[in-house]
Scaffold this motif. Structure first.
Motif, PDB file in Angstrom:
ATOM      1  N   UNK A   1      -4.533 -27.492  -6.737  1.00  0.00           N
ATOM      2  CA  UNK A   1      -3.461 -26.631  -6.231  1.00  0.00           C
ATOM      3  C   UNK A   1      -3.435 -25.286  -6.948  1.00  0.00           C
ATOM      4  N   UNK A   2      -3.607 -25.320  -8.266  1.00  0.00           N
ATOM      5  CA  UNK A   2      -3.605 -24.064  -9.039  1.00  0.00           C
ATOM      6  C   UNK A   2      -4.752 -23.160  -8.584  1.00  0.00           C
ATOM      7  N   UNK A   3      -5.925 -23.743  -8.454  1.00  0.00           N
ATOM      8  CA  UNK A   3      -7.084 -22.946  -8.031  1.00  0.00           C
ATOM      9  C   UNK A   3      -6.960 -22.471  -6.592  1.00  0.00           C
ATOM     10  N   UNK A   4      -6.264 -23.239  -5.758  1.00  0.00           N
ATOM     11  CA  UNK A   4      -6.040 -22.845  -4.371  1.00  0.00           C
ATOM     12  C   UNK A   4      -5.264 -21.520  -4.301  1.00  0.00           C
TER      13      UNK A   4
ATOM     14  N   UNK B   1      -5.849 -15.983  -2.630  1.00  0.00           N
ATOM     15  CA  UNK B   1      -5.666 -14.553  -2.912  1.00  0.00           C
ATOM     16  C   UNK B   1      -7.001 -13.812  -2.859  1.00  0.00           C
ATOM     17  N   UNK B   2      -8.039 -14.442  -3.378  1.00  0.00           N
ATOM     18  CA  UNK B   2      -9.360 -13.803  -3.394  1.00  0.00           C
ATOM     19  C   UNK B   2     -10.011 -13.829  -2.010  1.00  0.00           C
TER      20      UNK B   2
ATOM     21  N   UNK C   1      -6.572 -14.625 -13.478  1.00  0.00           N
ATOM     22  CA  UNK C   1      -5.781 -15.837 -13.687  1.00  0.00           C
ATOM     23  C   UNK C   1      -6.604 -17.105 -13.467  1.00  0.00           C
ATOM     24  N   UNK C   2      -7.515 -17.055 -12.525  1.00  0.00           N
ATOM     25  CA  UNK C   2      -8.422 -18.188 -12.286  1.00  0.00           C
ATOM     26  C   UNK C   2      -9.251 -18.432 -13.542  1.00  0.00           C
ATOM     27  N   UNK C   3      -9.739 -17.351 -14.151  1.00  0.00           N
ATOM     28  CA  UNK C   3     -10.527 -17.466 -15.382  1.00  0.00           C
ATOM     29  C   UNK C   3      -9.670 -17.957 -16.559  1.00  0.00           C
TER      30      UNK C   3
ATOM     31  N   UNK D   1      -8.261 -22.415 -20.218  1.00  0.00           N
ATOM     32  CA  UNK D   1      -7.234 -23.311 -20.763  1.00  0.00           C
ATOM     33  C   UNK D   1      -7.548 -24.780 -20.509  1.00  0.00           C
ATOM     34  N   UNK D   2      -8.242 -25.052 -19.408  1.00  0.00           N
ATOM     35  CA  UNK D   2      -8.537 -26.449 -19.040  1.00  0.00           C
ATOM     36  C   UNK D   2      -9.632 -27.062 -19.913  1.00  0.00           C
ATOM     37  N   UNK D   3     -10.324 -26.245 -20.668  1.00  0.00           N
ATOM     38  CA  UNK D   3     -11.421 -26.782 -21.500  1.00  0.00           C
ATOM     39  C   UNK D   3     -10.897 -27.542 -22.698  1.00  0.00           C
TER      40      UNK D   3
END
Length: 132
Positions: free
Chosen positions: A98-101, A106-107, A123-125, A130-132
């Motif tokens: 959902x976050x990446x969606x 937007x892109x 923000x995607x980056x 952060x997910x690492x």
């Protein structure tokens, strides 16, 4: 890809651990910990100085054709509502999707090189790091 009428065997439990969607399948302590991680990630992204355009749904007034171009709209407030209702049930994969969606939409909708496109990419980056 080839399709087969034979159903595939489910993967062994150790491979599905991160994909669990139901609290019945995951210890409640694990679900709570994942919920905390998801909330922390959401807060980091939502608090970013470039997050403002992604907090609320895109309106017809802002972009009349948005909902004909983007089939599944998502915004940070929608993700927060789902978090608050525990709709992710401990699924980091579903939350991340959902976050990446939000940023994918937007892109996809905005032209590469535009401010919104650049902010979505940033923000995607941020989310990815952060997910690492």
């Amino acid at each position: 890809p080839k399709t087969s009428s034979k159903a595939a065997d489910p993967p062994p439990p150790e491979e599905t651990d991160d994909l669990m969607l139901h609290t019945d399948d995951v210890p409640i302590a694990v679900v709570k910990k994942r919920q905390e991680v998801m909330m922390k990630l959401w807060k980091e992204v939502n608090g970013h100085d470039k997050a403002e355009p992604f907090k609320k749904p895109v309106t017809k007034r802002e972009a009349p054709d948005y909902h004909t171009v983007i089939k599944k709209a998502m915004c940070l407030n929608d993700v927060k509502k789902k978090l608050d209702k525990n709709e992710y049930e401990g699924s980091l994969k579903e939350f991340s999707g959902d976050m990446n969606l939000i940023f994918f939409n937007a892109m996809s909708y905005n032209q590469k090189g535009s401010e919104i496109w650049a902010w979505a990419k940033e923000l995607k980056d941020v989310l990815k790091s952060l997910e690492k």
